[in-house]
Design a protein around this motif. Structure first.
Motif, short mmCIF file in Angstrom:
data_model
loop_
_atom_site.label_atom_id
_atom_site.label_comp_id
_atom_site.label_asym_id
_atom_site.label_seq_id
_atom_site.Cartn_x
_atom_site.Cartn_y
_atom_site.Cartn_z
N GLY A 1 43.25 94.57 18.54
CA GLY A 1 42.04 93.84 18.19
C GLY A 1 41.87 92.57 18.99
O GLY A 1 42.59 92.30 19.97
N TYR B 1 45.86 99.30 20.63
CA TYR B 1 44.94 98.17 20.58
C TYR B 1 45.20 97.35 19.32
O TYR B 1 45.27 97.90 18.21
CB TYR B 1 43.51 98.69 20.60
N ASN C 1 33.92 94.55 14.25
CA ASN C 1 33.84 95.41 15.44
C ASN C 1 32.70 94.97 16.34
O ASN C 1 31.73 95.71 16.55
CB ASN C 1 33.67 96.88 15.01
N PRO D 1 40.96 90.59 23.52
CA PRO D 1 41.42 91.97 23.33
C PRO D 1 42.91 92.07 23.69
O PRO D 1 43.33 91.67 24.78
CB PRO D 1 40.55 92.77 24.28
N ASP E 1 37.87 96.13 16.02
CA ASP E 1 38.38 94.97 16.74
C ASP E 1 39.25 94.09 15.85
O ASP E 1 39.57 92.95 16.20
CB ASP E 1 37.24 94.14 17.31
N THR F 1 32.71 94.75 19.56
CA THR F 1 32.67 95.58 20.76
C THR F 1 31.77 96.79 20.55
O THR F 1 30.96 97.16 21.41
CB THR F 1 34.08 96.04 21.15
#
Length: 567
Positions: free
Chosen positions: A522, A520, A220, A499, A107, A222
Protein backbone atom coordinates in the motif's frame (compact mmCIF):
# COMPACT_ATOMS: atom_id res chain seq x y z
CA UNK A 1 -7.67 2.86 53.72
CA UNK A 2 -7.37 1.34 50.25
CA UNK A 3 -5.42 3.26 47.63
CA UNK A 4 -7.93 4.17 44.92
CA UNK A 5 -5.53 6.09 42.71
CA UNK A 6 -5.64 4.96 39.10
CA UNK A 7 -2.91 2.62 37.94
CA UNK A 8 -1.52 4.15 34.73
CA UNK A 9 0.88 2.67 32.17
CA UNK A 10 2.30 4.43 29.11
CA UNK A 11 3.07 2.06 26.24
CA UNK A 12 4.12 2.18 22.58
CA UNK A 13 3.79 4.88 19.92
CA UNK A 14 3.45 4.45 16.14
CA UNK A 15 4.05 6.91 13.31
CA UNK A 16 1.33 8.63 11.31
CA UNK A 17 3.30 9.95 8.36
CA UNK A 18 6.26 12.19 9.16
CA UNK A 19 4.38 14.61 11.40
CA UNK A 20 2.13 12.53 13.64
CA UNK A 21 2.06 9.65 16.09
CA UNK A 22 -0.47 7.37 17.74
CA UNK A 23 0.28 6.90 21.46
CA UNK A 24 -1.02 4.11 23.67
CA UNK A 25 -1.47 3.27 27.33
CA UNK A 26 -3.69 1.59 29.90
CA UNK A 27 -5.56 2.63 33.04
CA UNK A 28 -7.06 0.70 35.93
CA UNK A 29 -9.42 3.29 37.39
CA UNK A 30 -10.56 0.99 40.24
CA UNK A 31 -14.20 1.64 39.38
CA UNK A 32 -14.03 5.44 39.77
CA UNK A 33 -15.20 7.87 37.12
CA UNK A 34 -11.97 8.79 35.34
CA UNK A 35 -10.81 11.09 32.57
CA UNK A 36 -7.46 10.89 30.83
CA UNK A 37 -5.16 12.59 28.33
CA UNK A 38 -1.62 12.29 27.01
CA UNK A 39 1.03 14.93 27.66
CA UNK A 40 3.71 15.36 25.00
CA UNK A 41 6.52 17.64 23.95
CA UNK A 42 10.21 17.81 22.97
CA UNK A 43 11.39 16.98 26.52
CA UNK A 44 9.93 15.55 29.78
CA UNK A 45 8.42 18.94 30.66
CA UNK A 46 5.93 18.21 27.82
CA UNK A 47 3.98 21.45 27.37
CA UNK A 48 1.13 20.10 25.25
CA UNK A 49 -1.61 17.55 25.75
CA UNK A 50 -4.37 15.78 23.89
CA UNK A 51 -8.09 16.31 24.38
CA UNK A 52 -9.34 14.98 27.72
CA UNK A 53 -11.50 11.87 27.32
CA UNK A 54 -13.64 9.67 29.56
CA UNK A 55 -13.12 5.97 30.21
CA UNK A 56 -16.00 3.81 28.95
CA UNK A 57 -18.71 2.51 31.24
CA UNK A 58 -17.96 -0.72 33.06
CA UNK A 59 -21.60 -1.80 32.62
CA UNK A 60 -22.10 -4.13 29.65
CA UNK A 61 -24.64 -4.36 26.85
CA UNK A 62 -25.11 -7.64 25.01
CA UNK A 63 -26.05 -8.77 21.54
CA UNK A 64 -26.42 -12.44 20.63
CA UNK A 65 -27.36 -14.31 17.46
CA UNK A 66 -28.06 -18.05 17.51
CA UNK A 67 -28.82 -18.32 13.77
CA UNK A 68 -31.40 -21.03 14.41
CA UNK A 69 -33.95 -19.52 12.03
CA UNK A 70 -31.91 -17.81 9.33
CA UNK A 71 -29.30 -15.17 8.60
CA UNK A 72 -31.04 -12.47 10.61
CA UNK A 73 -29.76 -9.03 9.58
CA UNK A 74 -26.32 -10.29 8.55
CA UNK A 75 -25.03 -9.79 5.02
CA UNK A 76 -22.22 -11.38 3.02
CA UNK A 77 -20.41 -11.15 -0.32
CA UNK A 78 -19.85 -14.91 -0.21
CA UNK A 79 -22.59 -17.47 -0.86
CA UNK A 80 -24.56 -17.52 2.39
CA UNK A 81 -26.58 -20.61 3.30
CA UNK A 82 -28.56 -21.27 6.47
CA UNK A 83 -28.57 -24.80 7.93
CA UNK A 84 -31.30 -25.61 10.44
CA UNK A 85 -29.47 -28.54 12.06
CA UNK A 86 -26.01 -29.93 12.91
CA UNK A 87 -24.70 -26.65 14.29
CA UNK A 88 -24.01 -25.99 17.94
CA UNK A 89 -27.46 -24.65 18.77
CA UNK A 90 -28.66 -26.34 16.32
CA UNK A 91 -28.88 -23.95 13.34
CA UNK A 92 -25.84 -22.26 11.80
CA UNK A 93 -24.80 -20.21 8.79
CA UNK A 94 -22.32 -21.25 6.11
CA UNK A 95 -20.39 -18.76 3.96
CA UNK A 96 -18.77 -20.30 0.89
CA UNK A 97 -16.11 -19.10 -1.54
CA UNK A 98 -15.70 -17.92 -4.25
CA UNK A 99 -16.37 -14.26 -3.52
CA UNK A 100 -16.39 -10.95 -5.29
CA UNK A 101 -13.33 -8.90 -4.28
CA UNK A 102 -13.78 -5.70 -2.28
CA UNK A 103 -11.13 -3.39 -3.78
CA UNK A 104 -11.87 -0.31 -1.66
CA UNK A 105 -8.65 -0.79 0.32
CA UNK A 106 -6.13 -1.89 -2.34
CA UNK A 107 -3.73 0.92 -1.42
CA UNK A 108 -4.08 0.02 2.26
CA UNK A 109 -4.46 -3.47 3.63
CA UNK A 110 -5.20 -4.89 0.16
CA UNK A 111 -7.98 -7.04 -1.31
CA UNK A 112 -10.61 -8.40 1.07
CA UNK A 113 -13.54 -10.84 0.94
CA UNK A 114 -16.57 -9.86 3.06
CA UNK A 115 -17.54 -13.05 4.87
CA UNK A 116 -20.28 -11.61 7.09
CA UNK A 117 -21.22 -8.13 8.26
CA UNK A 118 -23.83 -6.46 10.45
CA UNK A 119 -24.99 -2.85 10.29
CA UNK A 120 -25.21 -1.47 13.83
CA UNK A 121 -25.59 2.31 13.43
CA UNK A 122 -28.67 4.55 13.47
CA UNK A 123 -29.50 4.23 9.76
CA UNK A 124 -29.15 1.78 6.89
CA UNK A 125 -29.07 2.36 3.12
CA UNK A 126 -32.11 1.29 1.08
CA UNK A 127 -32.36 -2.48 0.89
CA UNK A 128 -30.39 -3.00 4.12
CA UNK A 129 -31.37 -3.15 7.78
CA UNK A 130 -29.58 -2.24 11.01
CA UNK A 131 -29.85 -3.69 14.51
CA UNK A 132 -29.02 -0.26 16.07
CA UNK A 133 -26.63 -1.08 18.89
CA UNK A 134 -26.09 1.44 21.67
CA UNK A 135 -28.74 3.81 20.38
CA UNK A 136 -26.93 3.91 17.04
CA UNK A 137 -23.58 5.00 18.52
CA UNK A 138 -22.10 1.90 20.20
CA UNK A 139 -18.77 2.04 22.03
CA UNK A 140 -16.57 -0.94 21.09
CA UNK A 141 -13.56 0.00 23.23
CA UNK A 142 -12.82 -3.25 25.03
CA UNK A 143 -15.75 -5.06 23.41
CA UNK A 144 -15.68 -8.85 23.84
CA UNK A 145 -16.67 -11.25 21.07
CA UNK A 146 -17.31 -14.99 21.09
CA UNK A 147 -18.75 -17.53 18.66
CA UNK A 148 -18.35 -21.04 17.29
CA UNK A 149 -16.52 -21.38 13.98
CA UNK A 150 -15.16 -24.09 11.71
CA UNK A 151 -13.72 -24.38 8.25
CA UNK A 152 -15.08 -26.74 5.61
CA UNK A 153 -12.28 -27.88 3.28
CA UNK A 154 -10.69 -24.53 4.05
CA UNK A 155 -7.57 -23.52 2.13
CA UNK A 156 -6.58 -19.96 3.12
CA UNK A 157 -3.84 -19.46 0.50
CA UNK A 158 -2.30 -16.70 2.60
CA UNK A 159 -5.53 -14.99 3.64
CA UNK A 160 -6.44 -14.30 7.27
CA UNK A 161 -9.89 -14.24 8.86
CA UNK A 162 -10.13 -11.03 10.94
CA UNK A 163 -12.58 -8.85 12.82
CA UNK A 164 -13.13 -5.51 11.03
CA UNK A 165 -14.74 -2.25 12.20
CA UNK A 166 -16.16 0.53 10.03
CA UNK A 167 -17.15 3.91 11.52
CA UNK A 168 -18.44 7.11 9.96
CA UNK A 169 -17.07 10.40 11.27
CA UNK A 170 -19.96 12.46 9.81
CA UNK A 171 -22.86 10.14 10.60
CA UNK A 172 -25.22 13.14 10.62
CA UNK A 173 -25.32 13.02 6.80
CA UNK A 174 -26.10 9.29 6.96
CA UNK A 175 -25.31 7.63 3.60
CA UNK A 176 -25.70 10.81 1.56
CA UNK A 177 -22.99 12.39 -0.63
CA UNK A 178 -19.81 13.26 1.23
CA UNK A 179 -19.81 10.50 3.84
CA UNK A 180 -16.41 9.64 5.33
CA UNK A 181 -15.69 6.25 6.88
CA UNK A 182 -12.64 4.70 8.49
CA UNK A 183 -11.93 0.97 8.44
CA UNK A 184 -9.72 -0.88 10.93
CA UNK A 185 -8.75 -4.58 10.88
CA UNK A 186 -8.06 -6.36 14.17
CA UNK A 187 -4.79 -7.97 13.11
CA UNK A 188 -3.88 -8.69 16.73
CA UNK A 189 -6.22 -11.71 16.65
CA UNK A 190 -6.00 -13.63 13.34
CA UNK A 191 -8.57 -16.43 13.26
CA UNK A 192 -7.47 -18.67 10.40
CA UNK A 193 -5.98 -21.31 12.72
CA UNK A 194 -9.51 -22.21 13.85
CA UNK A 195 -10.54 -23.11 10.29
CA UNK A 196 -7.92 -25.66 9.36
CA UNK A 197 -9.00 -28.92 11.04
CA UNK A 198 -12.71 -28.92 10.09
CA UNK A 199 -13.90 -29.04 13.72
CA UNK A 200 -16.02 -26.59 15.68
CA UNK A 201 -13.99 -24.20 17.87
CA UNK A 202 -15.20 -21.75 20.48
CA UNK A 203 -13.40 -18.45 19.84
CA UNK A 204 -13.33 -15.65 22.42
CA UNK A 205 -11.38 -12.41 22.34
CA UNK A 206 -11.38 -8.77 23.43
CA UNK A 207 -10.98 -5.86 21.05
CA UNK A 208 -8.00 -4.21 22.72
CA UNK A 209 -8.05 -0.46 22.17
CA UNK A 210 -4.35 -0.36 21.30
CA UNK A 211 -3.20 0.74 17.84
CA UNK A 212 -0.48 -1.94 17.67
CA UNK A 213 -3.24 -4.59 17.62
CA UNK A 214 -4.98 -3.00 14.62
CA UNK A 215 -4.19 -2.23 10.99
CA UNK A 216 -5.70 0.84 9.39
CA UNK A 217 -7.29 -0.48 6.18
CA UNK A 218 -6.82 2.65 4.06
CA UNK A 219 -8.45 3.25 0.69
CA UNK A 220 -7.71 2.92 -3.04
CA UNK A 221 -6.80 6.22 -4.74
CA UNK A 222 -4.82 4.37 -7.43
CA UNK A 223 -7.91 2.51 -8.62
CA UNK A 224 -10.70 4.87 -7.62
CA UNK A 225 -9.21 8.35 -7.91
CA UNK A 226 -10.97 11.12 -6.02
CA UNK A 227 -13.87 8.87 -4.96
CA UNK A 228 -11.43 7.01 -2.69
CA UNK A 229 -11.67 10.01 -0.33
CA UNK A 230 -14.89 8.55 1.09
CA UNK A 231 -12.67 6.16 3.03
CA UNK A 232 -10.38 8.29 5.17
CA UNK A 233 -8.40 8.01 8.36
CA UNK A 234 -10.14 8.49 11.69
CA UNK A 235 -8.15 7.67 14.85
CA UNK A 236 -8.74 4.26 16.37
CA UNK A 237 -9.94 5.72 19.68
CA UNK A 238 -12.69 7.66 17.87
CA UNK A 239 -13.54 4.82 15.49
CA UNK A 240 -14.13 2.33 18.31
CA UNK A 241 -15.90 4.81 20.57
CA UNK A 242 -18.34 5.55 17.72
CA UNK A 243 -18.71 2.25 15.83
CA UNK A 244 -21.77 3.67 14.13
CA UNK A 245 -21.79 1.88 10.76
CA UNK A 246 -20.98 -1.84 10.70
CA UNK A 247 -18.59 -4.59 11.72
CA UNK A 248 -17.40 -7.68 9.88
CA UNK A 249 -15.57 -10.91 9.92
CA UNK A 250 -13.70 -10.84 6.65
CA UNK A 251 -10.75 -12.32 4.82
CA UNK A 252 -7.79 -9.96 4.40
CA UNK A 253 -4.47 -10.26 2.54
CA UNK A 254 -6.22 -11.92 -0.42
CA UNK A 255 -3.92 -13.11 -3.20
CA UNK A 256 -6.01 -12.59 -6.33
CA UNK A 257 -3.94 -15.15 -8.21
CA UNK A 258 -4.64 -17.76 -5.52
CA UNK A 259 -7.77 -16.82 -3.52
CA UNK A 260 -9.02 -18.89 -0.58
CA UNK A 261 -11.29 -21.87 -1.19
CA UNK A 262 -13.81 -23.75 0.94
CA UNK A 263 -16.44 -22.51 3.37
CA UNK A 264 -16.69 -21.08 6.89
CA UNK A 265 -19.46 -22.00 9.36
CA UNK A 266 -20.49 -19.65 12.20
CA UNK A 267 -22.81 -20.28 15.14
CA UNK A 268 -23.78 -18.76 18.50
CA UNK A 269 -22.37 -15.26 18.09
CA UNK A 270 -22.24 -13.11 21.23
CA UNK A 271 -21.02 -9.55 21.69
CA UNK A 272 -20.64 -7.53 24.88
CA UNK A 273 -19.66 -3.86 24.84
CA UNK A 274 -19.78 -0.82 27.16
CA UNK A 275 -23.36 0.06 28.08
CA UNK A 276 -24.01 3.80 27.87
CA UNK A 277 -27.72 3.65 28.75
CA UNK A 278 -28.59 6.29 31.34
CA UNK A 279 -30.90 3.83 33.11
CA UNK A 280 -28.18 1.32 34.01
CA UNK A 281 -27.43 1.44 37.77
CA UNK A 282 -23.68 1.79 37.14
CA UNK A 283 -24.42 4.88 35.03
CA UNK A 284 -26.63 6.49 37.66
CA UNK A 285 -30.07 5.09 36.79
CA UNK A 286 -32.35 3.74 39.55
CA UNK A 287 -35.69 1.94 39.22
CA UNK A 288 -38.02 3.52 41.81
CA UNK A 289 -41.47 2.46 40.60
CA UNK A 290 -42.98 -0.56 38.78
CA UNK A 291 -46.20 -2.58 38.62
CA UNK A 292 -46.69 -4.11 42.07
CA UNK A 293 -48.13 -7.33 40.65
CA UNK A 294 -45.21 -8.02 38.29
CA UNK A 295 -44.45 -11.70 37.78
CA UNK A 296 -40.93 -10.98 36.49
CA UNK A 297 -38.15 -8.92 38.02
CA UNK A 298 -38.43 -5.44 36.43
CA UNK A 299 -34.66 -4.99 36.77
CA UNK A 300 -34.38 -7.30 33.74
CA UNK A 301 -35.41 -4.29 31.62
CA UNK A 302 -31.99 -2.70 32.21
CA UNK A 303 -29.74 -5.78 32.46
CA UNK A 304 -28.09 -5.07 29.09
CA UNK A 305 -29.76 -7.89 27.12
CA UNK A 306 -32.21 -6.75 24.48
CA UNK A 307 -34.22 -9.98 24.46
CA UNK A 308 -34.37 -13.55 25.77
CA UNK A 309 -36.56 -15.41 28.26
CA UNK A 310 -34.27 -14.72 31.23
CA UNK A 311 -33.76 -11.07 30.27
CA UNK A 312 -37.31 -9.80 29.73
CA UNK A 313 -40.29 -8.61 31.75
CA UNK A 314 -43.97 -9.54 31.45
CA UNK A 315 -47.05 -8.36 33.28
CA UNK A 316 -49.47 -10.52 35.22
CA UNK A 317 -52.25 -12.21 33.28
CA UNK A 318 -54.94 -9.89 31.96
CA UNK A 319 -53.54 -6.59 33.30
CA UNK A 320 -56.26 -4.06 34.04
CA UNK A 321 -54.48 -1.00 32.70
CA UNK A 322 -51.26 0.57 31.58
CA UNK A 323 -48.01 -0.76 33.00
CA UNK A 324 -45.74 2.01 34.34
CA UNK A 325 -42.06 2.08 35.30
CA UNK A 326 -40.33 5.08 36.86
CA UNK A 327 -36.58 5.70 36.94
CA UNK A 328 -34.53 8.39 38.65
CA UNK A 329 -31.16 9.72 37.49
CA UNK A 330 -28.27 10.31 39.89
CA UNK A 331 -27.23 13.35 37.86
CA UNK A 332 -29.30 15.75 35.73
CA UNK A 333 -29.31 14.31 32.21
CA UNK A 334 -30.45 15.23 28.73
CA UNK A 335 -32.33 12.45 26.96
CA UNK A 336 -31.48 12.20 23.26
CA UNK A 337 -32.34 8.66 22.13
CA UNK A 338 -34.72 5.94 23.34
CA UNK A 339 -34.78 2.31 22.26
CA UNK A 340 -37.42 -0.21 23.39
CA UNK A 341 -36.83 -3.90 22.66
CA UNK A 342 -39.70 -6.28 22.20
CA UNK A 343 -40.77 -9.26 24.32
CA UNK A 344 -40.71 -12.36 22.15
CA UNK A 345 -43.87 -13.96 23.56
CA UNK A 346 -45.89 -11.05 24.95
CA UNK A 347 -45.23 -8.12 22.62
CA UNK A 348 -46.16 -4.53 23.43
CA UNK A 349 -47.75 -2.52 20.63
CA UNK A 350 -47.65 1.08 21.91
CA UNK A 351 -45.51 2.75 24.57
CA UNK A 352 -45.10 6.30 25.85
CA UNK A 353 -42.08 7.94 27.49
CA UNK A 354 -42.35 10.88 29.87
CA UNK A 355 -39.80 12.90 31.85
CA UNK A 356 -39.93 15.03 34.96
CA UNK A 357 -37.74 17.38 36.98
CA UNK A 358 -39.39 16.56 40.33
CA UNK A 359 -41.13 13.14 40.10
CA UNK A 360 -44.50 14.89 40.33
CA UNK A 361 -45.22 16.56 37.02
CA UNK A 362 -44.35 14.47 33.97
CA UNK A 363 -44.54 15.47 30.32
CA UNK A 364 -44.55 13.24 27.27
CA UNK A 365 -41.44 13.36 25.08
CA UNK A 366 -42.05 10.36 22.80
CA UNK A 367 -44.57 7.75 21.74
CA UNK A 368 -43.26 4.53 20.29
CA UNK A 369 -44.72 1.71 18.21
CA UNK A 370 -43.01 -1.67 18.39
CA UNK A 371 -43.16 -4.41 15.72
CA UNK A 372 -43.91 -8.03 16.45
CA UNK A 373 -40.91 -10.34 16.81
CA UNK A 374 -42.35 -12.65 14.14
CA UNK A 375 -42.20 -9.82 11.61
CA UNK A 376 -38.74 -8.45 12.39
CA UNK A 377 -36.80 -11.16 14.27
CA UNK A 378 -35.82 -10.86 17.93
CA UNK A 379 -32.83 -8.57 17.36
CA UNK A 380 -34.71 -6.17 15.06
CA UNK A 381 -38.00 -5.98 16.93
CA UNK A 382 -37.58 -2.62 18.63
CA UNK A 383 -38.93 0.89 18.72
CA UNK A 384 -36.43 3.69 18.19
CA UNK A 385 -36.76 7.42 18.84
CA UNK A 386 -33.85 9.80 18.25
CA UNK A 387 -33.24 13.52 17.79
CA UNK A 388 -34.48 14.43 21.26
CA UNK A 389 -32.97 16.98 23.65
CA UNK A 390 -35.01 16.65 26.83
CA UNK A 391 -33.62 17.51 30.31
CA UNK A 392 -34.69 15.07 33.01
CA UNK A 393 -34.20 13.90 36.59
CA UNK A 394 -36.88 11.22 36.26
CA UNK A 395 -38.23 9.11 33.41
CA UNK A 396 -41.49 7.17 33.16
CA UNK A 397 -42.12 4.34 30.70
CA UNK A 398 -45.79 3.52 30.04
CA UNK A 399 -46.73 0.31 28.22
CA UNK A 400 -50.15 1.22 26.82
CA UNK A 401 -51.25 -1.67 24.62
CA UNK A 402 -50.13 -5.04 23.39
CA UNK A 403 -50.64 -7.39 20.46
CA UNK A 404 -52.52 -9.71 22.84
CA UNK A 405 -54.84 -8.95 25.77
CA UNK A 406 -53.33 -11.58 28.06
CA UNK A 407 -50.10 -9.82 28.97
CA UNK A 408 -47.85 -6.87 28.18
CA UNK A 409 -44.12 -7.49 27.92
CA UNK A 410 -40.82 -5.85 27.07
CA UNK A 411 -37.27 -7.03 26.53
CA UNK A 412 -35.21 -3.94 27.40
CA UNK A 413 -35.42 -0.17 27.68
CA UNK A 414 -32.34 1.85 26.73
CA UNK A 415 -32.05 5.62 27.10
CA UNK A 416 -29.05 7.53 25.77
CA UNK A 417 -27.95 11.09 26.19
CA UNK A 418 -25.58 13.31 28.15
CA UNK A 419 -24.96 14.28 31.76
CA UNK A 420 -24.39 10.89 33.40
CA UNK A 421 -21.12 10.08 35.15
CA UNK A 422 -20.14 6.67 33.76
CA UNK A 423 -18.28 4.38 36.16
CA UNK A 424 -15.61 2.24 34.49
CA UNK A 425 -14.85 -1.37 35.33
CA UNK A 426 -12.35 -2.19 38.07
CA UNK A 427 -9.86 -3.58 35.56
CA UNK A 428 -7.39 -2.45 32.94
CA UNK A 429 -8.76 -0.25 30.13
CA UNK A 430 -6.68 0.43 27.04
CA UNK A 431 -6.61 3.94 25.57
CA UNK A 432 -4.87 5.76 22.74
CA UNK A 433 -4.70 9.14 21.04
CA UNK A 434 -3.55 10.50 17.70
CA UNK A 435 -1.21 13.50 17.80
CA UNK A 436 -0.53 15.68 14.73
CA UNK A 437 1.47 18.80 13.97
CA UNK A 438 4.87 17.34 14.87
CA UNK A 439 8.16 17.90 13.05
CA UNK A 440 9.84 15.17 10.95
CA UNK A 441 12.89 13.52 12.49
CA UNK A 442 12.33 14.94 15.98
CA UNK A 443 12.17 13.08 19.28
CA UNK A 444 9.08 13.64 21.43
CA UNK A 445 8.37 12.61 25.01
CA UNK A 446 4.89 11.52 26.04
CA UNK A 447 3.04 10.01 28.99
CA UNK A 448 -0.52 9.07 29.93
CA UNK A 449 -2.32 11.00 32.70
CA UNK A 450 -5.52 9.93 34.52
CA UNK A 451 -7.72 12.02 36.83
CA UNK A 452 -10.41 10.89 39.26
CA UNK A 453 -11.59 11.73 42.77
CA UNK A 454 -8.56 9.95 44.23
CA UNK A 455 -6.21 12.37 42.45
CA UNK A 456 -3.96 12.54 39.39
CA UNK A 457 -1.90 9.53 38.28
CA UNK A 458 0.93 9.56 35.75
CA UNK A 459 2.28 6.87 33.48
CA UNK A 460 5.93 6.48 32.62
CA UNK A 461 7.71 8.93 30.36
CA UNK A 462 8.43 7.45 26.96
CA UNK A 463 10.05 8.84 23.81
CA UNK A 464 9.33 8.45 20.11
CA UNK A 465 11.17 9.82 17.10
CA UNK A 466 9.10 10.78 14.06
CA UNK A 467 10.42 9.57 10.69
CA UNK A 468 12.77 11.98 8.94
CA UNK A 469 12.09 10.66 5.41
CA UNK A 470 9.58 8.51 3.54
CA UNK A 471 11.63 5.31 3.72
CA UNK A 472 9.13 2.64 4.83
CA UNK A 473 9.05 1.54 8.45
CA UNK A 474 9.24 -2.23 8.91
CA UNK A 475 9.31 -4.45 12.00
CA UNK A 476 9.63 -8.23 11.80
CA UNK A 477 7.00 -9.96 13.95
CA UNK A 478 6.84 -13.51 15.28
CA UNK A 479 6.04 -16.56 13.12
CA UNK A 480 2.62 -18.21 12.77
CA UNK A 481 1.57 -21.76 11.87
CA UNK A 482 5.02 -23.33 11.81
CA UNK A 483 4.85 -26.86 10.39
CA UNK A 484 7.43 -29.32 9.18
CA UNK A 485 7.68 -27.82 5.68
CA UNK A 486 5.96 -24.44 5.91
CA UNK A 487 5.56 -21.37 8.11
CA UNK A 488 3.69 -18.07 8.02
CA UNK A 489 5.71 -14.97 8.88
CA UNK A 490 4.47 -11.48 9.64
CA UNK A 491 5.66 -7.87 9.70
CA UNK A 492 4.41 -4.45 10.75
CA UNK A 493 4.71 -2.00 7.83
CA UNK A 494 4.20 1.73 7.38
CA UNK A 495 4.53 2.82 3.73
CA UNK A 496 4.73 6.50 4.82
CA UNK A 497 2.75 7.65 1.81
CA UNK A 498 4.63 5.98 -1.06
CA UNK A 499 3.76 2.75 -2.94
CA UNK A 500 5.67 0.08 -1.05
CA UNK A 501 6.60 -3.56 -1.62
CA UNK A 502 7.36 -6.00 1.20
CA UNK A 503 9.02 -9.40 1.18
CA UNK A 504 10.81 -11.72 3.61
CA UNK A 505 14.37 -13.00 3.48
CA UNK A 506 14.89 -16.39 5.11
CA UNK A 507 17.36 -19.26 5.28
CA UNK A 508 18.63 -21.98 7.62
CA UNK A 509 21.53 -20.94 9.83
CA UNK A 510 24.68 -20.37 7.78
CA UNK A 511 23.07 -20.75 4.35
CA UNK A 512 22.36 -18.20 1.59
CA UNK A 513 19.12 -16.25 1.98
CA UNK A 514 16.03 -16.85 -0.11
CA UNK A 515 13.26 -14.29 -0.65
CA UNK A 516 9.48 -14.61 -0.62
CA UNK A 517 7.48 -13.15 -3.49
CA UNK A 518 7.19 -9.35 -3.07
CA UNK A 519 3.68 -8.17 -2.14
CA UNK A 520 2.21 -4.71 -2.39
CA UNK A 521 2.01 -3.06 1.07
CA UNK A 522 0.00 0.00 0.00
CA UNK A 523 0.80 3.71 0.25
CA UNK A 524 -0.90 4.81 3.45
CA UNK A 525 0.72 6.98 6.13
CA UNK A 526 -0.32 4.54 8.85
CA UNK A 527 0.83 1.10 10.06
CA UNK A 528 -0.57 -2.25 8.96
CA UNK A 529 0.43 -5.89 9.17
CA UNK A 530 1.69 -7.96 6.24
CA UNK A 531 2.08 -11.74 5.98
CA UNK A 532 3.79 -14.30 3.78
CA UNK A 533 3.65 -18.09 3.61
CA UNK A 534 7.04 -19.77 3.30
CA UNK A 535 7.01 -23.22 1.70
CA UNK A 536 9.46 -26.00 0.76
CA UNK A 537 11.14 -25.80 4.15
CA UNK A 538 13.25 -28.54 5.72
CA UNK A 539 11.82 -30.42 8.72
CA UNK A 540 13.52 -29.97 12.10
CA UNK A 541 15.50 -26.94 10.91
CA UNK A 542 16.04 -23.51 12.46
CA UNK A 543 15.45 -20.64 10.03
CA UNK A 544 16.39 -17.01 10.36
CA UNK A 545 14.09 -14.50 8.68
CA UNK A 546 13.49 -10.78 8.41
CA UNK A 547 11.08 -8.45 6.65
CA UNK A 548 12.26 -6.06 3.93
CA UNK A 549 10.22 -3.09 2.66
CA UNK A 550 11.08 -0.86 -0.30
CA UNK A 551 9.65 2.25 -1.92
CA UNK A 552 10.98 5.14 -4.01
CA UNK A 553 12.55 6.71 -0.91
CA UNK A 554 14.62 3.70 0.08
CA UNK A 555 14.84 0.17 1.46
CA UNK A 556 14.27 -0.72 5.12
CA UNK A 557 15.11 -4.00 6.84
CA UNK A 558 13.42 -5.41 9.94
CA UNK A 559 15.04 -7.23 12.83
CA UNK A 560 16.15 -10.82 12.31
CA UNK A 561 14.07 -13.48 14.04
CA UNK A 562 14.02 -17.27 14.07
CA UNK A 563 11.71 -20.28 14.00
CA UNK A 564 12.30 -24.04 13.96
CA UNK A 565 10.22 -26.29 11.74
CA UNK A 566 8.61 -29.43 13.13
CA UNK A 567 10.38 -32.73 12.63
Amino acid sequence: MANLSAEVTTTCAEAVGLTGMMVNGSINARGLHTTYYFEYGPDPSYGRRTVQCELPSGARAYFSEGWDKGLGAWGSWLTAEHHSAKGKSPGFNRFSEPSEVDDNHEDGIGSVHLVKYLLCGPVAPPGYSTVVLGGGDPDFRGARISYWVRGINWQPHGSELLFWAQSQRNIQIQYGPGWRRANWAYTGMPLTDYLLDGRWHRVEYELRNDTSFWSYAGNNPTGQGKSAERYEFWPLEDSLRHLNWDFFHLLAFIDRESPPTGAIDFDEFELSYPNKSLLVPGNGGLLIGWPADSEDDPRALTDGWRCGAAHSWKSRLNPSGHQEFVYSFRDPVTVQTIQLHQHEQWPTREAEIQVSADDRVFRTIACCSLPRVEEAGPNQAFGFVSGLSEPARYLKLILKSGYTTERLGLGEIEVFGTGAMLLPADCQSYVNACISGLNPGNTYHYRLVARNEAGISYGEDRAFTTPAAHNPLVFTLGPRRVGSRSAAVEARINALGLPTQVYFEYAPLGRPKRSSRPRYAGLQMTPRNALANLGDLEPGTTYLYRAVAANASGVSVGEERAFTTDK
